[in-house]
Design an enzyme around this catalytic site. Structure first.
Site, short mmCIF file in Angstrom:
data_model
loop_
_atom_site.label_atom_id
_atom_site.label_comp_id
_atom_site.label_asym_id
_atom_site.label_seq_id
_atom_site.Cartn_x
_atom_site.Cartn_y
_atom_site.Cartn_z
CE LYS A 22 -2.59 2.36 3.71
NZ LYS A 22 -1.04 3.06 4.62
CG ASN A 23 2.26 2.96 3.14
OD1 ASN A 23 1.27 3.43 3.47
ND2 ASN A 23 3.33 2.91 4.65
CG ASP A 116 -4.91 5.24 9.41
OD1 ASP A 116 -6.27 4.91 8.70
OD2 ASP A 116 -4.06 4.02 8.79
CB ILE A 123 2.59 18.63 6.55
CG1 ILE A 123 2.30 19.68 5.94
CG2 ILE A 123 1.90 16.55 6.18
CD1 ILE A 123 1.03 19.39 5.16
#
Ligand SMILES: CC(=O)N[C@H]1[C@@H](OP(=O)(O)OP(=O)(O)OC[C@H]2O[C@@H](n3ccc(=O)[nH]c3=O)[C@H](O)[C@@H]2O)O[C@H](CO)[C@@H](O)[C@@H]1O
Ligand SMILES: C=C(OP(=O)(O)O)C(=O)O
Length: 424
Positions: A22-23, A116, A123
């Site tokens: 997924k990542n 999530d 960030i």
């Protein structure tokens, strides 16, 4: 929204094949818009994050089609347009469109990402990297507006204050087509970063050092795909099945695994007394009766992954004494605890020292619970398989965000599980 309904008490056996990571995938799809040609990915997991990224691509006039693990993306007719905030908010990795749009157009406008809910997820390091390369970053309410002057981005020396997967990949995406050389120090070393760099380099990018903490990039004019990029196996999905198999299996083989990506996790299972049979690309988990308690501290790769601390928890419930977990990456990643407790698990969180204490639990009972986020959901799903009676997991879309073909894979392992859409 889907509910997952599990009739527990059916021990697991057989084989399961792990999907693409997924990542990696959620970075590769935004990275595709840097190409001047169509691109093709293989081993793409069938997960909600992929479908939401396709919605975002469509809004930029980038066509994509996805079937049988193959995803085609054609960015050759891309245009700059407002991105759909619902899809952007549905996943964390939409932040990669910042770096990718900057690389493509020299500017980006994007809603703050979702993903999530696992505690604060700043960030600032992504922004620091863009600014070092000459970008101006402004906030307008929930939007981030990134611009450059007519010269576009330039190479820069970037020292990340914290080891961040997202900031490392975003800095790479912005730098691959910037003018001159960029050096990223204190970079994250996750295998997914190497995967993204492999894709970019095969298209003509010049990136060296991925997988170490110093990454050097020489900007290039154009990126052109010449072959299909095959995505690496998902080490977090593999770790989830390893935990499930060790906790409630009668012998399960996990296929399409790179064991080297799971060394810290495997070491903990071995410390518990599980005699794993590790092959080149598969791991067999035998039934194990007596399990020792362990201590876990999550760390950046190659340390124990934060994404696996919740999935290993049901296994720790079976161990002889108290096990402890300290999540140094996301200390508040504890949404599974209240739900597992409803099922009878002896588990508590000591906020004072940020330690989760998991004690031996004789039996779990099926309950109505909620998946607060992807890995909390994975942990609860394993507990549901182990429990007597029926478990209903609300908000199962959080599980579907990142677990490929989950119902088929569990059913093949002898589980009794279904999804029910509760939209109506
Ligand atoms: C899509 C994706 O790949 N998600 C993964 C990625 O998330 P993500 O890339 O969001 O996580 P990071 O590696 O960036 O976060 C690591 C730590 O750095 C902090 N931080 C991060 C960025 C920043 O600008 N400032 C800052 O302080 C975070 O709060 C966290 O404590 O790595 C996490 C840590 O392995 C995993 O749990 C996620 O599954
Ligand atoms: C936290 C995770 O995902 P994301 O960063 O995409 O929210 C995860 O995969 O465990």
């Amino acid at each position: 929204m889907n509910k997952m309904i599990i009739k527990g008490g059916h021990r697991l056996s057989g084989n399961v094949t792990i999907g693409g990571a997924k990542n990696s995938t959620v970075a590769l799809i935004p990275a595709a818009i840097l190409a001047d040609t169509p691109v093709q990915f293989d081993m793409v997991p069938n997960i909600l994050d992929v479908h939401n990224l396709m919605v975002i691509l469509e809004s930029m006039n980038v066509s994509s089609d996805f079937a049988d693990g193959i995803l085609n993306v054609d960015p050759t007719t891309i245009n700059e347009s407002a991105l759909p905030s619902k899809a952007i908010k549905s996943l964390r990795a939409s932040y990669y469109f910042m770096g990718a749009l900057l690389g493509r157009f020299g500017r980006a406008k994007i809603t703050f990402p979702g993903g999530d809910n696992i505690g604060p997820r700043p960030i600032d390091q992504h922004i620091k990297a863009f600014e070092a390369m000459g970008a101006k970053v402004e906030n307008d309410g929930d939007e981030i507006i990134i611009t450059t002057n007519e010269d576009g981005l330039h190479g820069a020396q970037i020292f990340l204050d914290v080891v961040s997967v997202g900031a490392t990949i975003n800095a790479i995406l912005a730098a691959v087509k910037a003018k001159g050389s960029t050096v990223i120090r204190n970079a994250a070393k996750e295998p997914e970063i190497i995967d993204v760099v492999t894709f970019l380099n095969n298209m003509g990018a010049k990136v060296r050092g991925a997988g170490t903490d110093v990454i050097r990039i020489e900007g290039v004019e154009s990126l052109r795909a010449k072959n299909t990029h095959i995505i690496i196996p998902d080490r977090i999905e593999a770790g989830t099945y390893l935990s499930m198999a060790a906790a409630y299996g009668d012998g399960v083989k996990i296929q399409n695994v790179i064991p080297e990506h799971l060394e810290s996790f495997i070491a903990k299972l071995q410390e518990m007394g599980i005699d794993l049979q590790i092959n080149e690309d598969s791991i067999y988990v035998p039934k194990t009766e007596e399990l020792k308690n362990i201590e876990i501290k999550t760390m950046p790769y190659p340390g124990f992954a934060t994404d696996l601390q919740q999935p290993i928890t049901p296994l720790l419930l079976m161990a002889a004494g108290d096990s402890t977990i300290i999540d140094t990456i996301y200390p508040k990643r504890t949404k599974h605890i209240s739900e597992l407790k409803k099922m009878g698990a002896k588990i508590r969180y000591d906020e004072g020292n940020g330690t989760i204490i998991v004690s031996h639990t004789d039996a779990l009972v099926g309950s109505k619970i909620e998946a607060g986020e992807i890995r909390a959901g994975a942990s609860e799903m394993i507990a549901g398989l182990m429990a007597q009676g029926t478990t209903v997991i609300d908000n199962a879309d959080n599980i579907l965000r990142g677990y490929d073909n989950i119902i088929d894979k569990l059913t093949n392992l002898n589980a009794v599980v279904e999804l029910v859409n509760d939209e109506s």
